[in-house]
Design an enzyme around this catalytic site. Structure first.
Site, short mmCIF file in Angstrom:
data_model
loop_
_atom_site.label_atom_id
_atom_site.label_comp_id
_atom_site.label_asym_id
_atom_site.label_seq_id
_atom_site.Cartn_x
_atom_site.Cartn_y
_atom_site.Cartn_z
N GLU A 94 0.72 -0.90 -0.02
CA GLU A 94 0.62 -0.13 -0.17
C GLU A 94 0.31 1.17 -0.22
OE1 GLU A 94 -3.47 -0.85 3.21
OE2 GLU A 94 -3.14 0.86 3.34
N CYS A 107 2.75 8.19 1.83
CA CYS A 107 3.03 7.10 3.05
C CYS A 107 3.55 5.67 2.43
CB CYS A 107 2.74 6.87 4.50
SG CYS A 107 1.81 5.45 4.95
N CYS A 114 5.02 -7.88 7.61
CA CYS A 114 5.63 -7.37 9.00
C CYS A 114 6.24 -8.53 9.93
CB CYS A 114 4.99 -6.06 9.88
SG CYS A 114 6.33 -5.60 11.00
N CYS A 118 2.60 -5.65 16.55
CA CYS A 118 2.29 -5.80 17.69
C CYS A 118 0.43 -6.33 16.77
CB CYS A 118 1.74 -4.07 16.72
SG CYS A 118 3.87 -3.20 16.92
N CYS A 121 -2.36 -3.74 14.74
CA CYS A 121 -1.89 -3.52 13.37
C CYS A 121 -2.21 -4.65 12.20
CB CYS A 121 -0.44 -3.09 13.74
SG CYS A 121 -0.12 -2.88 11.42
N CYS A 340 -2.22 4.98 7.70
CA CYS A 340 -1.49 5.03 8.25
C CYS A 340 -1.60 3.42 8.24
CB CYS A 340 0.31 5.54 8.35
SG CYS A 340 0.74 6.78 7.30
N1 SAH Z 1 6.63 -0.55 11.20
C1 SAH Z 1 6.89 0.90 12.13
C2 SAH Z 1 6.37 2.24 10.26
C3 SAH Z 1 5.24 1.25 9.98
S1 SAH Z 1 3.75 1.15 11.08
C4 SAH Z 1 6.66 1.21 12.71
O1 SAH Z 1 5.36 1.16 13.39
O2 SAH Z 1 6.99 2.58 13.00
C5 SAH Z 1 3.14 3.46 11.04
C6 SAH Z 1 2.27 3.95 12.51
O3 SAH Z 1 1.12 3.45 11.97
C7 SAH Z 1 2.85 2.92 13.40
O4 SAH Z 1 2.90 4.65 14.59
C8 SAH Z 1 1.57 2.60 13.70
O5 SAH Z 1 1.64 2.01 15.00
C9 SAH Z 1 0.50 2.96 13.18
N2 SAH Z 1 -0.74 2.13 13.43
C10 SAH Z 1 -0.66 0.45 13.07
N3 SAH Z 1 -2.27 0.59 12.61
C11 SAH Z 1 -2.53 0.92 12.68
C12 SAH Z 1 -3.79 1.49 12.91
N4 SAH Z 1 -4.88 0.49 12.85
N5 SAH Z 1 -4.55 3.17 13.16
C13 SAH Z 1 -4.37 4.19 13.71
N6 SAH Z 1 -2.18 3.85 13.43
C14 SAH Z 1 -1.90 2.57 13.11
FE1 SF4 Z 2 4.78 -3.56 12.22
FE2 SF4 Z 2 2.36 -3.12 12.26
FE3 SF4 Z 2 4.33 -2.60 14.50
FE4 SF4 Z 2 4.43 -1.06 12.52
S1 SF4 Z 2 2.52 -1.13 13.59
S2 SF4 Z 2 5.73 -2.69 13.78
S3 SF4 Z 2 3.86 -2.10 10.54
S4 SF4 Z 2 3.12 -4.77 13.21
#
Ligand code: SAH
Ligand code: SF4
Length: 341
Positions: A94, A107, A114, A118, A121, A340
């Site tokens: 994306e 973005c 990944c 988390c 996510c 994002c």
């Molecule tokens: N992996 C890296 C970069 C990609 S995620 C990281 O975690 O920083 C980019 C941002 O989007 C991160 O701050 C992540 O926590 C956030 N993010 C992930 N899932 C999300 C969601 N469902 N709603 C809002 N932000 C989210």
């Molecule tokens: Fe990976 Fe999503 Fe965690 Fe960023 S927020 S490190 S993309 S699992």
């Protein structure tokens, strides 16, 4: 898409110079072709009129300048654009463009999936597939600029953030290569403050980044204590908050950065209480830090929900009371599922 050695897209400037030397050409050919690719967004060799006809013919035989194909494009009512880009073998990434009054933020994704897991996510739920090449990362920028009707020189993209799919610092080499091309004058020519690498907190790689780059750093903090962060950002079990923050302050010093951005997703009833805000303020006060409070985009199959606006406002007020610059990100592209993360 061919991401092998014959795709000139994404090659560091020095590699491109060696490539031309190998063809018996002068190294300045690298500058010429970079200008075409990145400044003018031209990938058609035939149109590169300052290269001789013979060189263009020889390049056409030896190299490719290919972008990954766009599978779909969606535009939100608020102007946000999301592209799904096909990177082969049924894998899709994306890329999202977020227009604002004074800037246009792109973005980009750094991996397919990944591994960081988390629990809130969508990308994390999918698991890890593979790293993207610098060509595929830079390719997203070119796809967006060309689609939006610009060139590198007159670009609708003023900022690039590594906040799409993937953990950029787990794909260190290709991420740094992409950052180099984004900030290179012969590349996209963006100021280093307008390129942001966002990480869940890989401490050794943050330290290594300071040796190879000086782009802006964003940390997905999401919790002010280790117990909660162990749950929300599992890599915290390996690199706890104190270690992470020390690496951040060292990065700011080493790269002479004004500040590090701390991203904090507001999860209803989980990490959004005033006590959390006070703890967060203790961690960040008097440091080169600013906070982005992020509205959660609900992900099916997770137990989390978005904090009410009043809760976000109260949380922000505590941080501001402690002198911490705090921005609440507006939800964008909700209707096309384009935020994002
Ligand atoms: N992996 C890296 C970069 C990609 S995620 C990281 O975690 O920083 C980019 C941002 O989007 C991160 O701050 C992540 O926590 C956030 N993010 C992930 N899932 C999300 C969601 N469902 N709603 C809002 N932000 C989210
Ligand atoms: Fe990976 Fe999503 Fe965690 Fe960023 S927020 S490190 S993309 S699992």
């Amino acid at each position: 898409m061919n991401t092998g050695e014959h795709n000139l897209l994404g090659l560091p400037r020095t590699d491109l110079e060696s490539f031309f030397s190998g063809l018996g050409e002068k190294p300045f050919r690298a500058r010429q072709i970079m200008r075409w690719m990145y400044r003018r967004s031209v990938l058609d060799l035939a149109a590169m009129t300052d290269l001789s006809v013979a060189l263009r013919a020889s390049l056409a035989e030896h190299v490719q300048l290919t972008l990954p194909p766009v599978q779909s494009r969606n535009e939100s009512a608020d102007g946000t654009v999301k592209w799904l880009i096909d990177v082969g073998h049924g894998q899709v990434i994306e890329t999202v463009f977020i227009p604002e009054q004074n800037r246009g933020t792109l973005c980009v994704s750094s991996q397919v999936g990944c591994a960081m897991d988390c629990p809130f996510c969508a990308t994390g739920r999918q698991g890890f597939n593979r790293n993207l090449s610098a060509a595929e990362i830079i390719g997203q920028v070119l796809v967006a600029i060309r689609d939006l009707g610009g060139t590198g020189e007159a670009s609708p993209v003023s900022n690039v953030v590594f906040m799409g799919m993937g953990e950029p610092l787990a794909n260190f080499r290709e991420t740094v290569r992409a950052c180099d091309l984004l900030t290179d004058d012969l590349g996209f020519g963006l100021s280093r403050r307008r390129v942001t690498v966002s990480t869940s907190g890989l401490v050794p790689q943050i330290r290594k980044l300071a040796e190879h780059s000086n782009v802006a750093l964003a940390i997905s903090l999401h919790a002010p204590d280790d117990t909660l962060r162990d749950e929300l950002v599992p890599i915290n079990r390996r690199y706890p908050i104190a270690e992470l923050l020390t690496a951040c302050w060292d990065y700011a010093r080493a790269t002479n950065s004004r500040q590090i951005t701390f991203e904090y997703i507001m999860l209803d009833g989980v990490n959004d209480q005033l006590a959390h805000a006070r703890k967060l303020a203790e961690l960040l006060r008097d440091k080169p830090a600013k906070v982005n409070l992020i509205p959660f985009n609900p992900v099916a199959g997770t137990p989390y929900g978005r904090s009410p606006q009043a809760v976000v406002d109260a949380f922000r007020a505590v941080l501001i009371e402690h002198g911490i610059v705090t921005i609440t990100r507006r939800p964008r592209g909700d209707d096309i599922d384009a935020a994002c993360g």
